[in-house]
Motif scaffolding. Sequence first.
Motif, mmCIF file in Angstrom:
data_model
loop_
_atom_site.group_PDB
_atom_site.id
_atom_site.type_symbol
_atom_site.label_atom_id
_atom_site.label_comp_id
_atom_site.label_asym_id
_atom_site.label_seq_id
_atom_site.Cartn_x
_atom_site.Cartn_y
_atom_site.Cartn_z
ATOM 1 N N SER A 247 0.831 -1.212 0.000
ATOM 2 C CA SER A 247 0.000 0.000 0.000
ATOM 3 C C SER A 247 0.862 1.256 0.000
ATOM 4 O O SER A 247 0.568 2.236 -0.707
ATOM 5 C CB SER A 247 -0.924 0.011 1.219
ATOM 6 N N GLY A 248 1.935 1.229 0.792
ATOM 7 C CA GLY A 248 2.835 2.387 0.841
ATOM 8 C C GLY A 248 3.512 2.644 -0.493
ATOM 9 O O GLY A 248 3.612 3.790 -0.950
ATOM 10 N N VAL A 249 3.961 1.582 -1.141
ATOM 11 C CA VAL A 249 4.616 1.726 -2.444
ATOM 12 C C VAL A 249 3.619 2.229 -3.491
ATOM 13 O O VAL A 249 3.941 3.095 -4.314
ATOM 14 C CB VAL A 249 5.233 0.381 -2.887
ATOM 15 N N LEU A 250 2.392 1.713 -3.463
ATOM 16 C CA LEU A 250 1.363 2.169 -4.394
ATOM 17 C C LEU A 250 1.051 3.645 -4.184
ATOM 18 O O LEU A 250 0.888 4.402 -5.148
ATOM 19 C CB LEU A 250 0.087 1.338 -4.217
ATOM 20 N N ALA A 251 0.977 4.064 -2.919
ATOM 21 C CA ALA A 251 0.692 5.474 -2.623
ATOM 22 C C ALA A 251 1.798 6.378 -3.167
ATOM 23 O O ALA A 251 1.536 7.431 -3.756
ATOM 24 C CB ALA A 251 0.526 5.667 -1.124
ATOM 25 N N LEU A 252 3.042 5.971 -2.973
ATOM 26 C CA LEU A 252 4.156 6.774 -3.484
ATOM 27 C C LEU A 252 4.130 6.856 -5.005
ATOM 28 O O LEU A 252 4.490 7.887 -5.589
ATOM 29 C CB LEU A 252 5.487 6.175 -3.017
ATOM 30 N N SER A 253 3.689 5.780 -5.646
ATOM 31 C CA SER A 253 3.681 5.777 -7.118
ATOM 32 C C SER A 253 2.618 6.709 -7.680
ATOM 33 O O SER A 253 2.841 7.356 -8.707
ATOM 34 C CB SER A 253 3.467 4.359 -7.638
ATOM 35 N N VAL A 254 1.453 6.805 -7.033
ATOM 36 C CA VAL A 254 0.385 7.629 -7.600
ATOM 37 C C VAL A 254 0.573 9.114 -7.316
ATOM 38 O O VAL A 254 0.109 9.956 -8.096
ATOM 39 C CB VAL A 254 -1.015 7.177 -7.108
ATOM 40 N N VAL A 255 1.252 9.465 -6.216
ATOM 41 C CA VAL A 255 1.402 10.891 -5.902
ATOM 42 C C VAL A 255 2.521 11.547 -6.707
ATOM 43 O O VAL A 255 2.597 12.780 -6.758
ATOM 44 C CB VAL A 255 1.652 11.117 -4.389
ATOM 45 N N SER A 256 3.378 10.753 -7.342
ATOM 46 C CA SER A 256 4.437 11.347 -8.154
ATOM 47 C C SER A 256 3.831 11.932 -9.425
ATOM 48 O O SER A 256 2.996 11.282 -10.072
ATOM 49 C CB SER A 256 5.501 10.296 -8.507
ATOM 50 N N PRO A 257 4.223 13.155 -9.813
ATOM 51 C CA PRO A 257 3.630 13.803 -10.990
ATOM 52 C C PRO A 257 3.874 13.012 -12.263
ATOM 53 O O PRO A 257 4.926 12.391 -12.434
ATOM 54 C CB PRO A 257 4.356 15.156 -11.044
ATOM 55 N N GLY A 258 2.897 13.018 -13.136
ATOM 56 C CA GLY A 258 3.012 12.319 -14.407
ATOM 57 C C GLY A 258 1.802 12.616 -15.272
ATOM 58 O O GLY A 258 1.003 13.509 -14.953
ATOM 59 N N PRO A 259 1.633 11.871 -16.364
ATOM 60 C CA PRO A 259 0.496 12.113 -17.256
ATOM 61 C C PRO A 259 -0.854 12.006 -16.556
ATOM 62 O O PRO A 259 -1.774 12.766 -16.858
ATOM 63 C CB PRO A 259 0.655 11.033 -18.324
ATOM 64 N N ASN A 260 -0.989 11.061 -15.631
ATOM 65 C CA ASN A 260 -2.269 10.909 -14.931
ATOM 66 C C ASN A 260 -2.647 12.192 -14.199
ATOM 67 O O ASN A 260 -3.795 12.641 -14.251
ATOM 68 C CB ASN A 260 -2.189 9.753 -13.926
ATOM 69 N N PHE A 261 -1.688 12.757 -13.485
ATOM 70 C CA PHE A 261 -1.940 13.990 -12.734
ATOM 71 C C PHE A 261 -2.333 15.119 -13.681
ATOM 72 O O PHE A 261 -3.266 15.880 -13.407
ATOM 73 C CB PHE A 261 -0.689 14.373 -11.932
ATOM 74 N N ALA A 262 -1.623 15.241 -14.796
ATOM 75 C CA ALA A 262 -1.905 16.313 -15.756
ATOM 76 C C ALA A 262 -3.309 16.175 -16.326
ATOM 77 O O ALA A 262 -4.042 17.168 -16.456
ATOM 78 C CB ALA A 262 -0.872 16.296 -16.884
#
Length: 205
Positions: free
Chosen positions: A11-26
Amino acid sequence: MDYLGALLAISGVLALSVVSPGPNFAIVTSTATLRSRRAGVATGLGMSAASATWTLLAVAGLGLIVSQVEWLHLGIRLLGAAYLIWLGGRMILGARKAPLATPERLESSPIAAARKGYLVSMTNPKALAFYGSIFAVMVPAHAPVWFYAAIVVIAALVSGTWYCSMALLFSRPGVRGGFMRFKAVFETLMGSFLLVMGGKLLLSR
């Protein structure tokens, strides 16, 4: 085997992966800001569904197989690059066009918004590499079925919570009003970011 500890670590690794900026965030922030809250949330839910799909593929072993088959990996990379470049180009071309209606009337249908979010996530080769590798390393061998089901649910919840929260934040009237005053700059920057991401995928080996 400490399955609870393994779930917390994943869960911690997944959370870190989604909060990093990328195309999804944009994509999710631009949709929420320039379209509507509902379209932004739908985009986030599409990304959540993509996370669940990638997790299912990974726990089934397909993600690792695809990551090792060169032509499949290349196809996903080229498709993802082309899609990001197309989205970025559309955003830049429409940046200086004045809205013909209020953001609410410009709203994309929830299904179209969710589909866009899903496609952006599913054509991201970094997601393939991430899910294919992280589950190969962190998922215990011979784990029970409930453990795999829990991973799928957690992946969907972590992704959906983050991206839907971003949609809610960026669709707030104050935030949206500020961005709409700088619509041309905002869309140009977001479009350029997507073009750069697509170009990097296209040229990467």
